[in-house]
Write a protein that holds these residues in place. Structure first.
Motif, short mmCIF file in Angstrom:
data_model
loop_
_atom_site.label_atom_id
_atom_site.label_comp_id
_atom_site.label_asym_id
_atom_site.label_seq_id
_atom_site.Cartn_x
_atom_site.Cartn_y
_atom_site.Cartn_z
N UNK A 1 0.80 -1.22 0.00
CA UNK A 1 0.00 0.00 0.00
C UNK A 1 0.83 1.26 0.00
N UNK B 1 2.50 7.14 1.47
CA UNK B 1 2.07 6.00 2.26
C UNK B 1 0.77 6.25 3.00
N UNK B 2 0.42 7.53 3.23
CA UNK B 2 -0.77 7.81 4.04
C UNK B 2 -2.10 7.41 3.40
N UNK C 1 -3.38 4.85 1.78
CA UNK C 1 -3.89 3.53 2.15
C UNK C 1 -4.03 3.38 3.65
N UNK C 2 -3.16 4.06 4.41
CA UNK C 2 -3.27 3.97 5.86
C UNK C 2 -4.54 4.65 6.35
N UNK C 3 -4.94 5.75 5.69
CA UNK C 3 -6.17 6.44 6.09
C UNK C 3 -7.39 5.59 5.75
N UNK D 1 -7.22 2.39 5.71
CA UNK D 1 -7.09 1.37 6.76
C UNK D 1 -7.67 1.86 8.08
N UNK D 2 -7.45 3.14 8.37
CA UNK D 2 -7.97 3.73 9.61
C UNK D 2 -9.51 3.69 9.61
N UNK E 1 -10.41 0.31 10.35
CA UNK E 1 -10.20 0.05 11.77
C UNK E 1 -11.41 0.49 12.59
N UNK F 1 -3.59 -3.69 1.54
CA UNK F 1 -4.24 -3.04 2.67
C UNK F 1 -5.75 -3.27 2.70
N UNK F 2 -6.38 -3.33 1.53
CA UNK F 2 -7.83 -3.49 1.47
C UNK F 2 -8.23 -4.89 1.93
N UNK G 1 -6.54 -6.91 3.77
CA UNK G 1 -6.18 -7.15 5.17
C UNK G 1 -7.29 -6.69 6.12
N UNK G 2 -7.83 -5.50 5.88
CA UNK G 2 -8.84 -5.01 6.83
C UNK G 2 -10.12 -5.85 6.71
N UNK H 1 -9.52 -8.98 8.65
CA UNK H 1 -9.59 -8.73 10.09
C UNK H 1 -11.04 -8.67 10.56
N UNK I 1 -7.88 -2.50 15.64
CA UNK I 1 -7.47 -1.41 14.75
C UNK I 1 -6.00 -1.06 14.93
N UNK J 1 -3.87 -3.71 13.42
CA UNK J 1 -3.92 -3.59 11.96
C UNK J 1 -3.01 -2.46 11.46
N UNK J 2 -3.11 -1.29 12.10
CA UNK J 2 -2.34 -0.13 11.65
C UNK J 2 -0.84 -0.36 11.84
N UNK K 1 4.73 -1.64 4.99
CA UNK K 1 5.25 -0.63 4.07
C UNK K 1 6.75 -0.46 4.23
N UNK L 1 -2.18 10.15 11.71
CA UNK L 1 -3.18 9.19 12.16
C UNK L 1 -3.72 9.59 13.54
#
Lengths: 337, 337
Positions: free
Chosen positions: A153, A176-177, A179-181, A183-184, A187, A314-315, A317-318, A321, B213, B216-217, B224, B258
């Protein structure tokens, strides 16, 4: 004599994908190669090579009078020919690609057919040029870095991992943010799932102890499947049903092993068979769910016209979960309440 | 004229690594290439090419009388030379590798210097043969699949992802279980961490809602970093302190973003500023911890003589999870109790 590699399916979607990636056979092609007609002699071609410098001089591309590729002759073979033989006898058939072929397909074709040079033709089959070995090598390295970044991601597709590693922290964070957002947001969904089972957790707090381990294992199994799927879907021409079947059976075996190992340990330590059963069922399901989503999601994204690898990590994975948590709490409800 | 690429550091460890991987320049080399002395003429070499068929005939390797590589001449350039000039004037310098050079270094060298053929020499600098373009392409594809598998914790290094995808489920499960079982042991540690905070959880059950969450994060950020590190440590020659500094600054920026996004949401929904602060601190720390471990661990494994990528994924992930949970509960203790 020439075996033209036809696009087998979805040319429109492939074009969309090419547009997305921007890199095709045409991008990497050089037109500066020695050409010859079947009626030419080795002496004619050698004379041409002495007159003119070519970017890639070691493959002589032989065409018919309509400029359609007939085959190639390696320069070394040409030199070994008697000066006045017709080229006809020495021409070797070779697969070619269309000018808008995706660069990843091009590299896979070269490896599959053991070619260090790939001829490029237009939609009418007219010869345009070749993709030389260095371009093929650069494509392979590019796809390598790109797959790693997509699996993890990371947005920008750097041609050089070095670049990603040494560029400014702010730019790297920006890449990198996204996909992390996402992911958030996922979450938040996982938080919501756990919150739904507040009463059960209140009643038996040990249920919470297994949440991080379960999420970790679902992630780990999923990442394995995605790593295989990301490469496999572009290299393999097996159909999804076969692939999905094999991967699901693998998931069952993995899930079963993890469940069988964990059940007696949890039972022993927490003196609670039913808690052990709930955790074991969750681990078993994580094996099945993570493999299925890990393979199905990249395939689905591919069908929708996106590159298979794009965002699969990333998609998936969540999703894995959240599904694993839901199954865990369902098992908890079934065995403990 | 020849620029010999010296091993810059840790030859003993490199050898160990080669032994581990088994694949070196020597594995991929062909000795069947046209050779010439500086005193030869183009006519001599052409005569040799007509007599004998070589595996890789397009690069003429020129050596001194002691068989040390002086440089190369492309076959096309040789043809363009007047028949009786000495080769001397046309020889091009080219980097070479030692016969026991690691295959990944070999491929990186080829890309860096834009070479489609790499000459191989022994420890005395005597010319042995060349690694041809197809071998370089196969190495690049192999390293690609291998990195994906290692990042995901899959044991067997298949040359073809296709193989991993279509082989029997039992074998596939066997390849994937070792790292998952290590992960399971790590999960027990994570379970232990949560169990230590039973009293706090009992008192305020909402603390448990954020566990999946957070895990996961931490996993996502770590993956990454590992994806970048796995490629970067073998491509980049920057030292660890620089790389670690940049990656940690990136981690701070990611963690901060985040945390800032999450704080008001948790505060609003749970009507508890301190819970929000604990979650925000945990997310911020996850950014710092996951990037540091994700870069430091592959580097450490590399220093210990293992391939940087080996096991970095699954091992780093569980460490990141456990660290992130510890920080979360420390923050919970600080803000809520």
């Amino acid at each position: 004599m020439e075996k033209s590699i036809e696009k087998k399916k979805r040319p429109a979607k492939n074009r969309k994908r090419n547009h997305h990636q921007g890199e095709t056979a045409g991008t990497h092609m050089t037109a500066s190669v020695p050409r010859a007609y079947l009626s030419d002699t080795p002496a004619d071609v050698q004379a041409r090579l002495k007159e003119h410098r070519f970017d890639h001089p070691h493959t002589i591309c032989v065409t018919d009078p309509e400029d359609r590729l007939v085959g190639v002759i390696a320069l070394a073979d040409l030199i070994a020919l008697p000066a006045e033989t017709p080229l006809n006898d020495a021409v070797q058939g070779i697969p070619s690609v269309r000018v808008d072929e995706d660069q990843e397909k091009l590299a896979s074709l070269a490896l599959h057919h053991r070619l260090s040079v790939v001829p490029v033709v237009d939609h009418g089959g007219h010869f345009l040029g070749v993709v030389p070995p260095l371009a093929l090598m650069n494509i392979l390295r590019h796809e390598h870095v790109e797959d790693l970044h997509r699996l993890a991601g990371i947005k920008r597709e750097n041609h050089q991992a070095r670049e990603a590693m040494e560029s400014a922290p702010l730019r790297r964070a920006r890449d990198r943010l996204p996909w992390l957002l996402i992911g958030l947001a996922g979450s938040a969904l996982a938080t919501q799932v756990v919150a739904q089972f507040e009463a059960q957790l209140q009643d038996r707090i040990a249920i919470a102890f297994f949440i991080p381990g379960l999420v970790y294992i679902a992630d780990a199994i999923g990442t394995q499947t995605e790593a295989i799927a990301v490469r496999g879907l572009s290299l393999s021409h097996a159909n999804l049903r076969t692939l999905l079947g094999g991967e699901m059976r693998t998931g069952v075996l993995i899930g079963l092993t993890l469940a069988v190992v964990t059940l007696p340990i949890v039972w022993l330590i927490f003196a609670d068979l039913y808690l052990g059963l709930a955790v074991a069922v969750a681990l078993f399901s994580a094996g099945c769910v993570a493999t299925t989503i890990g393979l199905f999601l990249p395939w689905l994204l591919g069908e929708l016209g996106t590159d298979p690898a794009y965002g699969s990590g990333p998609l998936a994975t969540i999703l894995q979960d959240v599904m694993s948590l839901l199954i865990y709490f369902a098992a908890v409800n079934f065995f403990l309440f």
